[in-house]
Scaffold this active site. Structure first.
Site, PDB file in Angstrom:
ATOM      1  N   THR A   1       9.286  -7.428 -12.990  1.00  0.00           N
ATOM      2  CA  THR A   1       8.635  -8.740 -13.099  1.00  0.00           C
ATOM      3  C   THR A   1       7.669  -8.952 -11.947  1.00  0.00           C
ATOM      4  O   THR A   1       8.026  -8.735 -10.788  1.00  0.00           O
ATOM      5  CB  THR A   1       9.709  -9.851 -13.100  1.00  0.00           C
ATOM      6  OG1 THR A   1      10.634  -9.564 -14.147  1.00  0.00           O
ATOM      7  CG2 THR A   1       9.092 -11.222 -13.311  1.00  0.00           C
TER       8      THR A   1
ATOM      9  N   ALA B   1       0.832  -1.216   0.000  1.00  0.00           N
ATOM     10  CA  ALA B   1       0.000   0.000   0.000  1.00  0.00           C
ATOM     11  C   ALA B   1       0.861   1.258   0.000  1.00  0.00           C
ATOM     12  O   ALA B   1       0.479   2.286  -0.567  1.00  0.00           O
ATOM     13  CB  ALA B   1      -0.917  -0.002   1.220  1.00  0.00           C
TER      14      ALA B   1
ATOM     15  N   SER C   1      -3.023  -3.418   0.696  1.00  0.00           N
ATOM     16  CA  SER C   1      -1.878  -4.317   0.929  1.00  0.00           C
ATOM     17  C   SER C   1      -2.412  -5.698   1.294  1.00  0.00           C
ATOM     18  O   SER C   1      -3.217  -5.821   2.227  1.00  0.00           O
ATOM     19  CB  SER C   1      -1.062  -3.807   2.127  1.00  0.00           C
ATOM     20  OG  SER C   1       0.185  -3.330   1.738  1.00  0.00           O
ATOM     21  N   ALA C   2      -1.931  -6.739   0.618  1.00  0.00           N
ATOM     22  CA  ALA C   2      -2.480  -8.093   0.833  1.00  0.00           C
ATOM     23  C   ALA C   2      -2.303  -8.586   2.265  1.00  0.00           C
ATOM     24  O   ALA C   2      -3.151  -9.308   2.789  1.00  0.00           O
ATOM     25  CB  ALA C   2      -1.809  -9.076  -0.133  1.00  0.00           C
ATOM     26  N   HIS C   3      -1.190  -8.194   2.914  1.00  0.00           N
ATOM     27  CA  HIS C   3      -0.910  -8.786   4.234  1.00  0.00           C
ATOM     28  C   HIS C   3      -1.836  -8.283   5.327  1.00  0.00           C
ATOM     29  O   HIS C   3      -1.794  -8.783   6.449  1.00  0.00           O
ATOM     30  CB  HIS C   3       0.550  -8.545   4.631  1.00  0.00           C
ATOM     31  CG  HIS C   3       0.898  -7.141   4.994  1.00  0.00           C
ATOM     32  ND1 HIS C   3       1.069  -6.758   6.301  1.00  0.00           N
ATOM     33  CD2 HIS C   3       1.109  -6.033   4.245  1.00  0.00           C
ATOM     34  CE1 HIS C   3       1.388  -5.468   6.328  1.00  0.00           C
ATOM     35  NE2 HIS C   3       1.421  -5.004   5.095  1.00  0.00           N
TER      36      HIS C   3
ATOM     37  N   CYS D   1       4.578   0.679  11.819  1.00  0.00           N
ATOM     38  CA  CYS D   1       5.727   1.401  11.269  1.00  0.00           C
ATOM     39  C   CYS D   1       6.300   2.356  12.298  1.00  0.00           C
ATOM     40  O   CYS D   1       7.448   2.739  12.231  1.00  0.00           O
ATOM     41  CB  CYS D   1       5.318   2.218  10.048  1.00  0.00           C
ATOM     42  SG  CYS D   1       4.383   1.290   8.876  1.00  0.00           S
TER      43      CYS D   1
ATOM     44  N   GLN E   1      -6.961  -0.581   5.578  1.00  0.00           N
ATOM     45  CA  GLN E   1      -7.607  -1.178   6.756  1.00  0.00           C
ATOM     46  C   GLN E   1      -9.089  -1.461   6.519  1.00  0.00           C
ATOM     47  O   GLN E   1      -9.801  -1.845   7.449  1.00  0.00           O
ATOM     48  CB  GLN E   1      -7.447  -0.259   7.981  1.00  0.00           C
ATOM     49  CG  GLN E   1      -6.007  -0.035   8.403  1.00  0.00           C
ATOM     50  CD  GLN E   1      -5.352  -1.276   9.012  1.00  0.00           C
ATOM     51  OE1 GLN E   1      -6.013  -2.276   9.323  1.00  0.00           O
ATOM     52  NE2 GLN E   1      -4.039  -1.233   9.185  1.00  0.00           N
TER      53      GLN E   1
HETATM   54  C1  LIG Z   1      -3.901   2.713   6.667  1.00  0.00           C
HETATM   55  C2  LIG Z   1      -2.586   2.160   6.243  1.00  0.00           C
HETATM   56  N1  LIG Z   1      -2.038   2.574   5.087  1.00  0.00           N
HETATM   57  C3  LIG Z   1      -0.869   2.102   4.640  1.00  0.00           C
HETATM   58  C4  LIG Z   1      -0.170   1.167   5.357  1.00  0.00           C
HETATM   59  C5  LIG Z   1       1.129   0.681   4.829  1.00  0.00           C
HETATM   60  O1  LIG Z   1       1.037  -0.660   4.464  1.00  0.00           O
HETATM   61  P1  LIG Z   1       2.325  -1.399   3.892  1.00  0.00           P
HETATM   62  O2  LIG Z   1       3.347  -1.339   4.987  1.00  0.00           O
HETATM   63  O3  LIG Z   1       1.873  -2.777   3.596  1.00  0.00           O
HETATM   64  O4  LIG Z   1       2.772  -0.653   2.704  1.00  0.00           O
HETATM   65  C6  LIG Z   1      -0.685   0.702   6.579  1.00  0.00           C
HETATM   66  C7  LIG Z   1       0.067  -0.249   7.406  1.00  0.00           C
HETATM   67  O5  LIG Z   1      -0.063  -0.286   8.638  1.00  0.00           O
HETATM   68  C8  LIG Z   1      -1.924   1.203   7.012  1.00  0.00           C
HETATM   69  O6  LIG Z   1      -2.489   0.773   8.152  1.00  0.00           O
END
Ligand SMILES: Cc1ncc(COP(=O)(O)O)c(C=O)c1O
Length: 398
Positions: A239, A71, A201-203, A328, A181
């Protein structure tokens, strides 16, 4: 017992997703861009994955979904792309966002400010929600982009994306939402909300790490962040990680099915509410922003006299993973920016603990977590001189 309650930071890969990914490491490993059968062998499952992604967010056939690394990359692609298209090469110079976005938005906006772009950071109300009318009032002739998150990573608060989408459509301003989210928590419909772009973001929804998506409505512009080969129609060179793309497709398919979303709404939320209610029985505890309009899996609780970091340590010692803020930011002990946006004083800004559940949590785990939290609060309050002597102003201050 081990209990993982930090699903807004990342989630376990669903075993079904893992099974679907496996063949793409040692069996079907050709480069999808190669002309031989090894390359072509990847195509059916890539097409299936894209179909799942389109279905999951209700994208129209003519729209585009670009596979990215995460993301963060999707957000940066939109924000920096708009800067190039509409600001450097156009006649606009203004971006609107909120004060409570993830750093993947805020840091990109701060960078653009160093390049002379005007950025408006809109505040949230006392419930932690951005009011759509603020967006309408902030839009000017110069506005190139509105970027507002769909659901907040700390509080779980859901923002009025449909209303903001209508405002942007009427005023002709491009609209992006960071839906990281939101996917898998409640239905996400890009057409209904008049979105030009969303990021995910997939995770965050039981897919693999290191892969994400950027939805682009037909006709909306993209300037690639990565130049190189012609992958993703030239919009994101490099790729494609086929295993991850397949995993993300399946994760989207599973997380956005009617059954899975009903389970989040009816079952995951019940477990969250049970945990929350038990903590709120303790004196001087409060849900930051209140309980309305939240994702079903999240609660951000302030426990007076208990430093968030100390609480996490106690929880961790007892096999429980939770968080004080965005993953983060969790290594720096700065007060949580979302707490600050509520106007909390600095002691309170350090007392938030976020519990974020998933469909894999069980009632037994929540019962165990309740016992551990209750014990930790008792222990830590016993050690806290500020809790012992401060007046009982906590609730009114929040
Ligand atoms: C609202 C939001 N945006 C972006 C991100 C960033 O995701 P990624 O670290 O997978 O790029 C997060 C991760 O906590 C998020 O909660």
């Amino acid at each position: 017992m081990e209990v993982y309650l930090d699903n807004n930071a990342t989630t376990m890969v669903d075993p079904k997703v893992y099974e679907e990914m496996k063949p793409f490491f040692c069996d079907i490993y050709g480069n999808p861009n190669s002309l031989h059968k090894f390359g072509a062998g990847t195509h059916p499952k890539m097409v299936e994955a894209l179909d799942f992604l389109y279905e999951g967010i209700n994208a129209a056939d003519e729209d585009d979904i670009i596979i990215t690394g995460n993301a963060t990359e999707s957000n940066n692609t939109v924000i920096k792309g708009i800067w190039v298209d509409k600001i450097l090469n156009g006649d606009k110079n203004h971006i609107i966002t909120s004060e409570v976005e993830h750093p993947a938005i805020t840091a990109a906006c701060k960078f653009l400010e160093t390049q002379g772009v005007k950025v408006t950071y809109l505040p949230v109300n006392e419930e932690g929600i951005l009011e759509a009318s603020l967006v309408r009032d902030a839009i000017t002739e110069e506005t190139a982009l509105v970027t507002i998150m769909w659901a907040n990573n700390e509080t779980g608060k859901i923002f009025p994306i449909k209303e903001i989408g209508l405002i942007c459509k009427t005023t002709g301003v491009a609209f992006h939402s960071d839906a990281t989210q939101a996917i898998g928590k409640f239905p996400v419909d890009v057409q209904e909300c008049n979105l030009d772009y969303i990021s995910f973001s997939a995770h965050k929804f039981h897919g693999p790490k290191g892969v994400g998506g950027l939805y682009v409505k037909k006709g909306s512009e993209v300037t690639p962040l990565l130049h190189g080969g012609e992958q993703m129609g030239g919009n994101r060179a490099g790729t494609v990680d086929v295993a991850s793309m397949v995993g993300m497709g399946w994760a989207m398919h599973l997380a956005t099915s009617t059954m899975a979303l009903a389970y989040e709404k009816n079952h995951v939320s019940k477990l969250r509410d049970k945990l929350e209610a038990a903590i709120l029985e303790l004196p001087e505890t409060i849900v930051i922003g209140g309980k309305e309009n939240r994702t079903p899996n999240t609660t951000l609780i302030s426990i007076r006299g208990v430093e968030g970091e100390s609480m996490l340590w106690d929880l961790n010692q007892n096999g429980i993973g939770a968080s004080t803020g965005s993953a983060c930011a969790s290594e720096d002990l700065e007060a949580n920016p979302v707490m600050n946006a509520f106007g909390s004083d600095s002691e309170l800004a350090h007392t938030g603990v976020r519990f974020s559940l998933s469909r894999f949590n069980t009632e037994e785990q929540i019962d165990y977590a309740i016992k551990v939290v209750q014990g930790a609060v008792k222990r830590l309050r016993g050690l806290s001189s500020s809790y012992a002597y401060a007046p009982e102003s906590h609730k009114s201050a929040l």
